[in-house]
Write a protein that holds these residues in place. Structure first.
Motif, PDB file in Angstrom:
ATOM      1  N   LEU A 184      69.452 -36.070 160.156  1.00  0.00           N
ATOM      2  CA  LEU A 184      69.816 -37.330 159.503  1.00  0.00           C
ATOM      3  C   LEU A 184      68.594 -38.244 159.383  1.00  0.00           C
ATOM      4  CD1 LEU A 184      72.142 -38.929 158.302  1.00  0.00           C
ATOM      5  CD2 LEU A 184      72.703 -39.765 160.562  1.00  0.00           C
ATOM      6  N   LEU A 216      76.444 -30.774 161.808  1.00  0.00           N
ATOM      7  CA  LEU A 216      77.815 -31.317 161.874  1.00  0.00           C
ATOM      8  C   LEU A 216      78.827 -30.183 161.956  1.00  0.00           C
ATOM      9  CD1 LEU A 216      78.275 -34.305 159.391  1.00  0.00           C
ATOM     10  CD2 LEU A 216      78.243 -34.338 161.872  1.00  0.00           C
ATOM     11  N   LEU A 248      74.141 -32.574 168.641  1.00  0.00           N
ATOM     12  CA  LEU A 248      73.941 -34.001 168.339  1.00  0.00           C
ATOM     13  C   LEU A 248      72.471 -34.298 168.061  1.00  0.00           C
ATOM     14  CD1 LEU A 248      76.180 -35.922 170.928  1.00  0.00           C
ATOM     15  CD2 LEU A 248      76.402 -35.934 168.461  1.00  0.00           C
ATOM     16  N   LEU A 267      87.456 -37.458 154.333  1.00  0.00           N
ATOM     17  CA  LEU A 267      86.850 -38.510 155.158  1.00  0.00           C
ATOM     18  C   LEU A 267      87.729 -39.762 155.145  1.00  0.00           C
ATOM     19  CD1 LEU A 267      83.076 -38.156 154.137  1.00  0.00           C
ATOM     20  CD2 LEU A 267      84.065 -37.654 156.379  1.00  0.00           C
ATOM     21  N   PHE A 302      71.355 -31.691 158.766  1.00  0.00           N
ATOM     22  CA  PHE A 302      72.401 -32.589 159.260  1.00  0.00           C
ATOM     23  C   PHE A 302      73.789 -31.988 159.040  1.00  0.00           C
ATOM     24  CE2 PHE A 302      75.297 -36.220 158.137  1.00  0.00           C
ATOM     25  CZ  PHE A 302      75.490 -36.661 159.423  1.00  0.00           C
ATOM     26  N   HIS A 303      74.033 -31.445 157.846  1.00  0.00           N
ATOM     27  CA  HIS A 303      75.362 -30.898 157.558  1.00  0.00           C
ATOM     28  C   HIS A 303      75.644 -29.629 158.353  1.00  0.00           C
ATOM     29  CE1 HIS A 303      75.343 -33.868 154.329  1.00  0.00           C
ATOM     30  NE2 HIS A 303      76.657 -33.705 154.303  1.00  0.00           N
ATOM     31  N   ARG A 314      73.802 -27.590 149.872  1.00  0.00           N
ATOM     32  CA  ARG A 314      72.606 -28.412 150.085  1.00  0.00           C
ATOM     33  C   ARG A 314      71.404 -27.548 150.464  1.00  0.00           C
ATOM     34  NH1 ARG A 314      74.061 -34.049 150.884  1.00  0.00           N
ATOM     35  NH2 ARG A 314      76.257 -34.143 150.326  1.00  0.00           N
ATOM     36  N   LEU A 360      77.030 -29.103 172.526  1.00  0.00           N
ATOM     37  CA  LEU A 360      77.330 -30.325 171.775  1.00  0.00           C
ATOM     38  C   LEU A 360      76.137 -31.268 171.796  1.00  0.00           C
ATOM     39  CD1 LEU A 360      80.983 -31.076 172.961  1.00  0.00           C
ATOM     40  CD2 LEU A 360      80.276 -30.336 170.699  1.00  0.00           C
ATOM     41  N   LEU A 361      75.501 -31.377 172.945  1.00  0.00           N
ATOM     42  CA  LEU A 361      74.342 -32.268 173.050  1.00  0.00           C
ATOM     43  C   LEU A 361      73.209 -31.777 172.146  1.00  0.00           C
ATOM     44  CD1 LEU A 361      74.297 -33.116 176.865  1.00  0.00           C
ATOM     45  CD2 LEU A 361      75.370 -34.342 174.995  1.00  0.00           C
ATOM     46  N   ALA A 418      85.867 -33.618 149.931  1.00  0.00           N
ATOM     47  CA  ALA A 418      85.182 -34.101 151.138  1.00  0.00           C
ATOM     48  C   ALA A 418      85.405 -35.599 151.304  1.00  0.00           C
ATOM     49  CB  ALA A 418      83.690 -33.799 151.041  1.00  0.00           C
ATOM     50  N   LEU A 450      83.039 -28.044 169.233  1.00  0.00           N
ATOM     51  CA  LEU A 450      84.137 -28.877 169.746  1.00  0.00           C
ATOM     52  C   LEU A 450      85.429 -28.071 169.841  1.00  0.00           C
ATOM     53  CD1 LEU A 450      83.919 -32.348 167.967  1.00  0.00           C
ATOM     54  CD2 LEU A 450      84.227 -31.946 170.403  1.00  0.00           C
ATOM     55  N   MET A 505      70.931 -35.584 164.583  1.00  0.00           N
ATOM     56  CA  MET A 505      70.178 -36.837 164.471  1.00  0.00           C
ATOM     57  C   MET A 505      68.803 -36.602 163.840  1.00  0.00           C
ATOM     58  SD  MET A 505      72.235 -39.105 165.375  1.00  0.00           S
ATOM     59  CE  MET A 505      73.612 -38.078 164.951  1.00  0.00           C
TER      60      MET A 505
END
Lengths: 478, 280
Positions: free
Chosen positions: A420, A174, A413, A23, A170-171, A92, A409-410, A19, A181, A417
């Motif tokens: 996170l 993502l 996000l 990145l 969060f993961h 996780r 997507l929104l 990972a 996408l 957030m």
């Protein structure tokens, strides 16, 4: 014990090192991609760069650096990163379940439990009573920004169970974003459509001057059209010049208005999955092509762009092909609009008295003739027939994006957030302190688990408690 | 020279004084001096706030446009963030030795640039501008404080056993300092992510594309990836100590470059915000 190839692949994809390296690769690739001209932005800039860097040019071509963010190597890395993120999210999640269980156990722990299962013990000053020990410990931890509460003879600072879910959320978000996408791009269409004022165009590939579509994009279900009703070159609103502003209408298959509004920056037209934005504008000449017998052969707008490099200040976007019936020679008709000039510079607006310059070019590329006409006038064409200029007005070049994945997507996000924020803000800790009375005197038993966002460290907590309870840096047992 | 510029020079003077006081306070291990350095930072901050307030009232928009305003807003957030952190946790005050020089250099640089006001254009006229820029500033402030903590960590690590070791006695333990560095990075990482997310939402609202790979978007992602790598090596590969601190030290200038270097160097849709004042 050997593991199956599937498990080995999963272990490899879920490894922290992979990972991290992915990145790093995506970051380095992006840096290079930002330094090398991108063909999407400017093909000529790519050519200039290649001429200036003959050594690097073939390498950049081979790696696809001029299409850095759609190059196979980049996309492959993003896909592997997506897989790695999913496995990481799964790991996780399992970890979070374990921690949530331990937090719940810690929240229920009584004094006996702490006395039997502690990490270390600090021998206290013999003169201190149980309440005093806990009071000193509470104050000491407060100085380290650790807030504790006494209950059932245990001084405790135990995080809420939800605190451990930030990182998994969060993961997973993502991963969901990456999937949305990729899938969204497969079904997305994005193009530029020039629409003259008063003109209606069906939302179909043929209506676009330039269009990019995903492989899964289907047009059969799209049954709508786009019309430009009006064009204001200097629309003012809220005391701000909004720039050239078309009024755009979206109509359904039966011609019923779905939505209509002025479209300018920060006021895009959104209708379902459709987003319309005014990318640019130019002029449109409404013309009628008349046959030698006097019948209408074609009628419609020919689009004209502003162009500083031409003498008229414009250049044609469209043209008409026609044939001289007497000689059977084909020729091409171009129309441009001479602009008004101020101090020698062309003004990118509709001229006060608009005219059109009609150029007839033969099949060999030679200019047969050129004539400037006003609205209502005609130009005779080779072999009979004529071209009539009906009107000159604006056209809007609309950026039309159809992407159903944007709301997803929104949402992704927002969820990312939230996850996170929890991961960053929420402490994940278990601190349990209880007094132990033994044959050698009183001591403080402590369980300390600081998983994330702890205000202090286990070493500091132990050292500060020891200092406070013994009046010095005595050794604790742990 | 207008009032706002005079006030800004006064703010810069206080920040420079704070930097000198931090340097001498840490060098000579004088708590009182570092405390005065914090007060000087706070007074400078007050002058800067008033100066930017005067400008805001005059131009009718916040400090979002042009190099002078963008850099000023970054410095404001960095100093405000640091002052709050140092007041809440006085043991971190010496980290000002790493933070305040950054503030002085940035504000000094902005004072040498054009201070002409830039008008809000149609493409910037959105409430998203405030949200997007605010999170960029907050993120940079958090990264700058993590940078300060990391600098102190490295200096103390290198002076272990030497005559300087005593001068850092009152700072939090190295593991606590490292933990704080990571927490500030985490906070910056969150704010930076929100900055990118709000930027994408705004871009979609403003011109119908949530992502265009323009240089500043790309560099925002690069910085986010750099800090993502930092967090991965810290939490999963268990990096600790000096090399982790060096990572935080090297990463912060990258964030600064993304915020004010890229708009200067590239003609991007963000150029009007941080760069040459071009229209979008």
């Amino acid at each position: 014990m050997t593991s199956s190839p599937g498990r080995r692949i999963v272990r490899f994809l879920g490894s922290a090192a992979l990972a991290t390296w992915l990145l790093v690769f995506v970051g380095v690739w992006s840096i290079v991609g930002s330094l090398v001209p991108q063909s999407v932005a400017s093909e000529s800039a790519v050519k200039t760069w290649e001429t200036a860097h003959p050594f690097f040019a073939p390498i950049a071509r081979f790696l696809g650096l001029h299409q850095a963010f759609s190059a196979p190597i980049f996309l492959a890395c993003v896909v592997v990163l997506g897989d790695s993120t999913a496995i990481c999210a799964w790991q996780r999640t399992k970890l979070a379940f374990g921690r949530a269980r331990r937090l719940a156990e810690a929240a229920r722990a009584d004094r006996l439990h702490v006395v039997e299962h502690h990490d270390f013990e600090i021998a206290t000053d013999a003169s201190l009573g149980e309440d005093e020990v806990l009071s000193i410990a509470e104050k000491t931890l407060a100085t380290l920004n650790v807030k504790t509460r006494p209950r059932d003879g245990v001084l405790r600072a135990v995080s809420s169970a939800w605190s451990v879910w930030g990182s998994p959320i969060f993961h997973w978000a993502l991963f969901g974003l990456l999937v949305a996408l990729i899938v969204g791009n497969l079904g997305r269409s994005e193009g530029l459509m020039g629409v003259a004022v008063g003109q209606t165009k069906p939302d179909a590939p043929a209506s676009y001057g330039k269009i990019t579509t995903g492989p899964l994009r289907g047009w059969s279900s799209v049954n709508r059209s786009i019309r430009v009703d009006r064009f204001e070159p200097d629309y003012m609103s809220g005391g701000i010049d909004r720039g050239p502003t078309p009024t755009v209408t979206v109509l359904d298959g039966s011609g019923k208005v779905i939505k209509s509004q002025r479209v300018y920056p920060n006021a895009t037209l959104k209708s379902g999955t459709l987003t319309i934005y005014p990318s640019d504008y130019g002029l449109a000449t409404d013309v009628t092509l008349i046959s030698p017998s006097g019948g209408k052969v074609w009628q419609g707008p020919l689009l004209v762009d502003f162009a500083t490099e031409t003498t008229s200040g414009t250049r044609p976007v469209d043209y008409l092909d026609n044939t001289d019936a007497s000689t059977n020679q084909s020729y091409r008709i171009y129309v441009s609009v001479p602009l008004d000039r101020v101090n020698g510079a062309a003004v990118n607006q509709l001229p006060k008295n608009p005219t059109a310059q009609v150029d007839v070019v033969g099949s060999d590329g030679t200019l047969a003739y050129s004539k400037v006409v006003s609205p209502g006038e005609t130009v005779s064409l080779p072999g009979g027939g004529a071209l009539q200029l009906d009107n000159v007005n604006y056209y809007a070049r609309l950026s039309v994006v159809d992407d159903w994945s944007i709301p997803l997507l929104l949402v992704g996000l927002v969820v990312a957030m939230v996850g996170l924020t929890i991961a960053v803000v929420a402490r994940q800790q278990i601190i349990l302190l209880a007094v132990v009375d033994g044959p050698d005197g009183t001591s403080l038993a402590a369980t300390v688990r600081l998983w994330r966002n702890a205000a202090s460290s286990r070493g500091e907590i132990e050292s500060e408690l020891t200092r406070a309870l013994t009046g010095g840096e005595k050794e604790s047992t742990g | 020279m207008t009032l706002e510029i005079v006030l800004m020079w006064v703010a810069l003077t206080f920040y420079a004084a704070a930097t000198a006081l931090y340097a001498s306070g840490v060098t000579f291990s004088k708590d009182a001096v570092t405390k005065w350095a914090l007060y000087a930072s706070a007074v400078g901050l007050a002058f800067q706030v008033v100066s930017l307030g005067v400008r805001w009232a005059r131009l009718g928009h916040g400090p979002y446009l042009g190099f002078y305003e963008v850099t000023n807003a970054l410095v404001l957030c960095v100093v405000a963030f640091f002052v709050i952190v140092a007041l809440r946790n006085p043991r971190l005050n010496p980290a000002g030795i790493g933070v305040m020089p950054v503030a002085v250099l940035l504000l000094g640089g902005s004072m040498l640039s054009s201070k002409a006001g830039v008008e809000i254009t149609a493409k910037l006229a959105s409430y998203w501008l405030f949200i997007h820029v605010a999170f960029a500033n907050l993120a940079f402030a958090a990264f700058a404080v993590s940078f300060g903590c990391a600098i102190v960590y490295v200096v103390r690590e290198r002076s272990k056993g030497g005559k300087w070791a005593k001068r850092f006695e009152k700072l939090p333990a190295q593991d606590v300092l490292e933990n704080l560095t990571v927490r500030f990075v985490l906070l910056g990482f969150l704010f930076w992510a929100i900055m990118i997310a709000t930027g994408a939402i705004w871009a979609n609202e403003a011109w119908g594309h949530y992502w265009s790979w323009d240089p500043i978007e790309t560099w925002s992602l690069i910085v986010w990836l750099i800090y993502a790598v930092y967090l991965h090596v810290r939490f999963t590969l268990k990096w600790h100590g000096e090399r982790l601190a060096w990572f935080a030290i090297i990463a912060m200038p990258m964030a600064l470059f993304a915020l004010i270097g890229i708009p200067l160097a590239f003609n991007t849709p963000h150029a009007g915000i941080g760069g040459l004042g071009k229209d979008l």
